[in-house]
Design a protein around this motif. Sequence first.
Motif, PDB file in Angstrom:
ATOM      1  N   UNK A  10      13.538 -16.577  34.976  1.00  0.00           N
ATOM      2  CA  UNK A  10      13.513 -15.832  36.425  1.00  0.00           C
ATOM      3  C   UNK A  10      14.544 -16.840  36.951  1.00  0.00           C
ATOM      4  N   UNK A  11      15.118 -16.357  38.128  1.00  0.00           N
ATOM      5  CA  UNK A  11      16.204 -16.942  39.067  1.00  0.00           C
ATOM      6  C   UNK A  11      15.234 -17.939  39.813  1.00  0.00           C
ATOM      7  N   UNK A  12      13.808 -17.809  39.940  1.00  0.00           N
ATOM      8  CA  UNK A  12      13.299 -18.711  40.586  1.00  0.00           C
ATOM      9  C   UNK A  12      13.117 -19.994  40.129  1.00  0.00           C
ATOM     10  N   UNK A  13      12.985 -19.793  38.718  1.00  0.00           N
ATOM     11  CA  UNK A  13      12.936 -21.149  38.078  1.00  0.00           C
ATOM     12  C   UNK A  13      14.551 -22.121  38.358  1.00  0.00           C
ATOM     13  N   UNK A  14      15.456 -21.205  38.157  1.00  0.00           N
ATOM     14  CA  UNK A  14      16.856 -21.938  38.585  1.00  0.00           C
ATOM     15  C   UNK A  14      16.793 -22.466  39.884  1.00  0.00           C
ATOM     16  N   UNK A  15      16.472 -21.680  40.723  1.00  0.00           N
ATOM     17  CA  UNK A  15      16.292 -22.163  42.246  1.00  0.00           C
ATOM     18  C   UNK A  15      15.597 -23.515  42.213  1.00  0.00           C
ATOM     19  N   UNK A  16      14.307 -23.513  41.675  1.00  0.00           N
ATOM     20  CA  UNK A  16      13.272 -24.777  41.645  1.00  0.00           C
ATOM     21  C   UNK A  16      14.138 -25.918  40.908  1.00  0.00           C
ATOM     22  N   UNK A 224       5.089 -25.450  23.168  1.00  0.00           N
ATOM     23  CA  UNK A 224       6.183 -26.058  23.663  1.00  0.00           C
ATOM     24  C   UNK A 224       5.852 -26.803  24.953  1.00  0.00           C
ATOM     25  N   UNK A 225       5.081 -26.098  25.565  1.00  0.00           N
ATOM     26  CA  UNK A 225       4.483 -26.859  26.981  1.00  0.00           C
ATOM     27  C   UNK A 225       3.740 -28.024  26.812  1.00  0.00           C
ATOM     28  N   UNK A 226       2.754 -27.714  25.881  1.00  0.00           N
ATOM     29  CA  UNK A 226       1.802 -28.824  25.340  1.00  0.00           C
ATOM     30  C   UNK A 226       2.604 -30.263  24.787  1.00  0.00           C
ATOM     31  N   UNK A 227       3.697 -29.865  23.924  1.00  0.00           N
ATOM     32  CA  UNK A 227       4.558 -30.997  23.475  1.00  0.00           C
ATOM     33  C   UNK A 227       5.367 -31.683  24.534  1.00  0.00           C
ATOM     34  N   UNK A 251      13.472 -36.217  35.007  1.00  0.00           N
ATOM     35  CA  UNK A 251      14.085 -35.088  36.073  1.00  0.00           C
ATOM     36  C   UNK A 251      14.548 -33.812  35.144  1.00  0.00           C
ATOM     37  N   UNK A 252      15.428 -34.278  34.399  1.00  0.00           N
ATOM     38  CA  UNK A 252      16.171 -33.259  33.190  1.00  0.00           C
ATOM     39  C   UNK A 252      15.336 -32.525  32.466  1.00  0.00           C
ATOM     40  N   UNK A 253      13.966 -33.102  32.093  1.00  0.00           N
ATOM     41  CA  UNK A 253      13.071 -32.563  31.126  1.00  0.00           C
ATOM     42  C   UNK A 253      12.216 -31.440  31.861  1.00  0.00           C
ATOM     43  N   UNK A 254      12.453 -31.478  33.260  1.00  0.00           N
ATOM     44  CA  UNK A 254      11.730 -30.456  34.034  1.00  0.00           C
ATOM     45  C   UNK A 254      12.292 -28.764  33.692  1.00  0.00           C
ATOM     46  N   UNK A 255      13.527 -29.033  32.769  1.00  0.00           N
ATOM     47  CA  UNK A 255      14.154 -27.429  32.558  1.00  0.00           C
ATOM     48  C   UNK A 255      13.123 -27.032  31.449  1.00  0.00           C
ATOM     49  N   UNK A 256      12.207 -27.476  30.838  1.00  0.00           N
ATOM     50  CA  UNK A 256      11.341 -26.823  30.069  1.00  0.00           C
ATOM     51  C   UNK A 256      10.151 -26.140  30.608  1.00  0.00           C
ATOM     52  N   UNK A 257      10.051 -26.517  31.930  1.00  0.00           N
ATOM     53  CA  UNK A 257       8.803 -26.139  32.781  1.00  0.00           C
ATOM     54  C   UNK A 257       8.809 -24.848  33.499  1.00  0.00           C
ATOM     55  N   UNK A 258       7.773 -24.129  33.685  1.00  0.00           N
ATOM     56  CA  UNK A 258       7.987 -22.997  34.366  1.00  0.00           C
ATOM     57  C   UNK A 258       8.074 -23.126  35.888  1.00  0.00           C
ATOM     58  N   UNK A 259       8.950 -23.706  36.418  1.00  0.00           N
ATOM     59  CA  UNK A 259       9.158 -24.175  37.697  1.00  0.00           C
ATOM     60  C   UNK A 259       8.743 -23.108  38.772  1.00  0.00           C
ATOM     61  N   UNK A 260       9.160 -21.936  38.571  1.00  0.00           N
ATOM     62  CA  UNK A 260       8.970 -20.892  39.364  1.00  0.00           C
ATOM     63  C   UNK A 260       7.573 -20.584  39.977  1.00  0.00           C
ATOM     64  N   UNK A 261       6.750 -21.201  39.183  1.00  0.00           N
ATOM     65  CA  UNK A 261       5.254 -21.183  39.735  1.00  0.00           C
ATOM     66  C   UNK A 261       4.956 -22.176  40.738  1.00  0.00           C
ATOM     67  N   UNK A 262       5.885 -22.954  40.930  1.00  0.00           N
ATOM     68  CA  UNK A 262       5.517 -24.241  41.952  1.00  0.00           C
ATOM     69  C   UNK A 262       6.343 -23.694  43.190  1.00  0.00           C
ATOM     70  N   UNK A 263       5.608 -23.301  44.165  1.00  0.00           N
ATOM     71  CA  UNK A 263       6.048 -22.735  45.646  1.00  0.00           C
ATOM     72  C   UNK A 263       5.737 -23.597  46.619  1.00  0.00           C
ATOM     73  N   UNK A 264       6.084 -24.871  47.122  1.00  0.00           N
ATOM     74  CA  UNK A 264       5.413 -25.470  48.073  1.00  0.00           C
ATOM     75  C   UNK A 264       5.465 -24.918  49.403  1.00  0.00           C
ATOM     76  N   UNK A 265       6.658 -24.135  49.464  1.00  0.00           N
ATOM     77  CA  UNK A 265       6.832 -23.530  51.047  1.00  0.00           C
ATOM     78  C   UNK A 265       5.648 -22.435  51.030  1.00  0.00           C
ATOM     79  N   UNK A 266       5.574 -21.758  49.774  1.00  0.00           N
ATOM     80  CA  UNK A 266       4.364 -20.583  49.941  1.00  0.00           C
ATOM     81  C   UNK A 266       2.943 -21.251  50.220  1.00  0.00           C
ATOM     82  N   UNK A 267       2.706 -22.102  49.640  1.00  0.00           N
ATOM     83  CA  UNK A 267       1.564 -22.883  49.810  1.00  0.00           C
ATOM     84  C   UNK A 267       1.550 -23.266  51.202  1.00  0.00           C
ATOM     85  N   UNK A 268       2.378 -23.810  51.897  1.00  0.00           N
ATOM     86  CA  UNK A 268       2.330 -24.317  53.312  1.00  0.00           C
ATOM     87  C   UNK A 268       2.098 -23.200  54.148  1.00  0.00           C
ATOM     88  N   UNK A 269       2.673 -22.082  53.919  1.00  0.00           N
ATOM     89  CA  UNK A 269       2.679 -20.875  54.417  1.00  0.00           C
ATOM     90  C   UNK A 269       1.051 -20.482  54.598  1.00  0.00           C
TER      91      UNK A 269
END
Length: 304
Positions: A10-16, A224-227, A251-269
Amino acid sequence: MTRWLTEAVPRGRIAAFRTVIYLFVAADLVVFTPWVRTRASVPGELYQPLLVGRLLPLPTPTPTVVAVIFWVLLLAAVLAASGRAPRLLGWTVCALYLEWMIIAMSYGKVDHDRFGLLVALAVLPTAGRARHGDTTRTEAGGWALRVTQIAVICTYFLAAFAKLRFGGLDWLTGSVLARAIIRRGTDLADLVAQVPYLLIVAQFGIVAFELLSPVVFLLPARWRLAMVGFFYSFHVVTIATITISFAPHLAAMTSFLPLERVRPLGWARRLAGRDPVDVDTASAPPAQSSPGDQAPVVGRPAGP
């Protein structure tokens, strides 16, 4: 192989991921490596550049050179974290941070925890534009993440190779961790060191973990996420015992994570009482019903 290297994400993962990496670069300048600025006061004859610094026509660090790199890189990293001009700002941050690291590591000590971060900075400009929360998939972004993941795992695997190449089997049975605890150990490390043979077992475990790290690419997504979680826990223990953080690597290892699910701006809204508009819902055309989708009215004949 090509399909695996360019697996769409997802492009959202790249953005995050882009935000995480560029904000880390800004934090690195002011929190983790502010000491690089002191290189400006070191006599120029003590500057022994790395191979890349000898191949490229890079200047010897001076107060002016170091100050310009610091401030331009800091501004560019903060702007790049917003997703603006991903190629222009991305290549600018990549080039300036590489020079920042050459200055840092050209005085006798080279840290291997920067490899994954440098690779991430080199490939992120190729991922193109991306918005937070966007679920449309991109192969270019998938390639950028995959190359970064490979660099992260190479950091582990090649570290084990270096241990065995230069230390041999004596690295496994020697006093490597004991010396580290004496130099920079914490109270927790002192407790661990009191357990007979535990440090030797830990040294065997570290090498085994690093040699087996490529297995992460063979696992299903959940495992994979567990490892990767185990990788992070390993570094938590490292920080808690011998105060070595490997922050750029983390920081580089966050490339393995589904970062698109982390949306702090959405939570703030949501906290502010404003429902964020979902990207898919906002971009999708309104659904139109067809005559065949309409249910017949009860009690009315179906025919004319």
